[in-house]
Design a protein around this motif. Structure first.
Motif, PDB file in Angstrom:
ATOM      1  N   VAL A  81       0.845  -1.196   0.000  1.00  0.00           N
ATOM      2  CA  VAL A  81       0.000   0.000   0.000  1.00  0.00           C
ATOM      3  C   VAL A  81       0.878   1.243   0.000  1.00  0.00           C
ATOM      4  N   ASP A  82       0.278   2.348  -0.411  1.00  0.00           N
ATOM      5  CA  ASP A  82       0.951   3.645  -0.414  1.00  0.00           C
ATOM      6  C   ASP A  82       1.219   4.067   1.028  1.00  0.00           C
ATOM      7  N   ASN A  83       2.462   4.393   1.322  1.00  0.00           N
ATOM      8  CA  ASN A  83       2.856   4.785   2.675  1.00  0.00           C
ATOM      9  C   ASN A  83       3.057   6.286   2.798  1.00  0.00           C
ATOM     10  N   THR A  84       2.682   7.050   1.782  1.00  0.00           N
ATOM     11  CA  THR A  84       2.954   8.492   1.811  1.00  0.00           C
ATOM     12  C   THR A  84       1.809   9.309   2.392  1.00  0.00           C
ATOM     13  N   HIS A  85       0.635   8.707   2.552  1.00  0.00           N
ATOM     14  CA  HIS A  85      -0.521   9.464   3.040  1.00  0.00           C
ATOM     15  C   HIS A  85      -0.886   9.147   4.483  1.00  0.00           C
ATOM     16  N   GLY A  86      -0.262   8.156   5.088  1.00  0.00           N
ATOM     17  CA  GLY A  86      -0.560   7.812   6.469  1.00  0.00           C
ATOM     18  C   GLY A  86      -1.684   6.792   6.578  1.00  0.00           C
ATOM     19  N   ALA A  87      -1.827   6.260   7.771  1.00  0.00           N
ATOM     20  CA  ALA A  87      -2.841   5.233   8.035  1.00  0.00           C
ATOM     21  C   ALA A  87      -4.231   5.771   7.729  1.00  0.00           C
ATOM     22  N   GLY A  88      -5.078   4.887   7.213  1.00  0.00           N
ATOM     23  CA  GLY A  88      -6.450   5.256   6.900  1.00  0.00           C
ATOM     24  C   GLY A  88      -6.650   5.668   5.456  1.00  0.00           C
ATOM     25  N   SER A  89      -5.564   6.019   4.784  1.00  0.00           N
ATOM     26  CA  SER A  89      -5.661   6.431   3.384  1.00  0.00           C
ATOM     27  C   SER A  89      -4.497   5.825   2.616  1.00  0.00           C
ATOM     28  N   ARG A  90      -4.510   4.509   2.514  1.00  0.00           N
ATOM     29  CA  ARG A  90      -3.400   3.799   1.878  1.00  0.00           C
ATOM     30  C   ARG A  90      -3.904   2.911   0.743  1.00  0.00           C
ATOM     31  N   PRO A  91      -4.002   3.449  -0.460  1.00  0.00           N
ATOM     32  CA  PRO A  91      -4.443   2.618  -1.583  1.00  0.00           C
ATOM     33  C   PRO A  91      -3.398   1.547  -1.915  1.00  0.00           C
ATOM     34  N   VAL A  92      -3.866   0.443  -2.476  1.00  0.00           N
ATOM     35  CA  VAL A  92      -2.990  -0.645  -2.899  1.00  0.00           C
ATOM     36  C   VAL A  92      -2.097  -0.153  -4.036  1.00  0.00           C
ATOM     37  N   THR A  93      -0.822  -0.549  -3.991  1.00  0.00           N
ATOM     38  CA  THR A  93       0.156  -0.145  -5.004  1.00  0.00           C
ATOM     39  C   THR A  93       0.975  -1.361  -5.435  1.00  0.00           C
ATOM     40  N   PRO A  94       1.714  -1.248  -6.518  1.00  0.00           N
ATOM     41  CA  PRO A  94       2.618  -2.338  -6.902  1.00  0.00           C
ATOM     42  C   PRO A  94       3.725  -2.533  -5.854  1.00  0.00           C
ATOM     43  N   ILE A  95       4.244  -3.737  -5.802  1.00  0.00           N
ATOM     44  CA  ILE A  95       5.367  -4.055  -4.916  1.00  0.00           C
ATOM     45  C   ILE A  95       6.569  -3.219  -5.358  1.00  0.00           C
ATOM     46  N   PRO A  96       7.278  -2.579  -4.417  1.00  0.00           N
ATOM     47  CA  PRO A  96       8.476  -1.822  -4.810  1.00  0.00           C
ATOM     48  C   PRO A  96       9.513  -2.742  -5.476  1.00  0.00           C
ATOM     49  N   ASP A  97      10.231  -2.211  -6.455  1.00  0.00           N
ATOM     50  CA  ASP A  97      11.214  -3.012  -7.192  1.00  0.00           C
ATOM     51  C   ASP A  97      12.250  -3.659  -6.280  1.00  0.00           C
ATOM     52  N   VAL A  98      12.717  -2.935  -5.260  1.00  0.00           N
ATOM     53  CA  VAL A  98      13.728  -3.477  -4.356  1.00  0.00           C
ATOM     54  C   VAL A  98      13.182  -4.680  -3.582  1.00  0.00           C
ATOM     55  N   VAL A  99      11.919  -4.641  -3.218  1.00  0.00           N
ATOM     56  CA  VAL A  99      11.281  -5.764  -2.517  1.00  0.00           C
ATOM     57  C   VAL A  99      11.039  -6.915  -3.489  1.00  0.00           C
TER      58      VAL A  99
END
Length: 154
Positions: A121-139
């Motif tokens: 999930v997107d970690n830039t907006h904080g808890a409660g507003s985390r849309p699903v995102t692609p897995i980061p390339d490094v992960v």
């Protein structure tokens, strides 16, 4: 998960060892159920830290646990260490399905096996507003190394 045969050490790709503690055992003298889940979480996240070389909590996309489960095969507990085997069953666009085998002593068969699903999930907006995102390339680069090369090992 219940239709799978009891896993053996050869079922896993990466390994780490955890020290058991006196407090890990419950009133019945074996490892408390909640401790199994702590071990699963530790096996997955410690692997991600080591394999990526980054603080995965600080990435713009983070893995949150969407599903967990455990099959118990035999009792384990303090004072022996626990070996944790890790393998990936599936790498999707935004999720990873892990299996974690717990072994104590010389047995080739797992004492327990966990299923652990991370959804990114997107970690830039904080808890409660985390849309699903692609897995980061490094992960993604780290987790694909946990997929068995021989499909019969999955």
């Amino acid at each position: 998960m219940s239709d799978r045969p009891r896993p053996t050490r050869s079922s896993y790709v990466a390994w780490r060892t955890a020290t058991t503690r006196w407090r890990d055992d419950d009133a019945y003298g074996h490892l408390n159920n909640a401790t199994y889940y702590e071990l699963f979480d530790t096996a997955v996240n410690a692997y991600l830290y080591e394999a990526t070389g980054v603080d995965v909590r600080a990435l713009p996309q983070i893995g949150v646990v969407a599903e967990t489960g455990c099959r118990y095969f035999r009792e384990i507990g303090f004072p022996e260490p626990i070996e944790m085997g890790l393998v990936v069953d599936k790498v999707g666009t935004s999720s990873v399905v892990y299996r974690i085998g717990l072994f104590q002593g010389p047995s080739e068969e797992a004492a327990a096996e966990g299923r652990f699903v991370h959804v990114y999930v997107d970690n830039t907006h904080g808890a409660g507003s985390r849309p699903v995102t692609p897995i980061p390339d490094v992960v993604r680069a780290a987790v694909v190394r946990l997929v068995p090369q021989d499909p019969r090992d999955a």
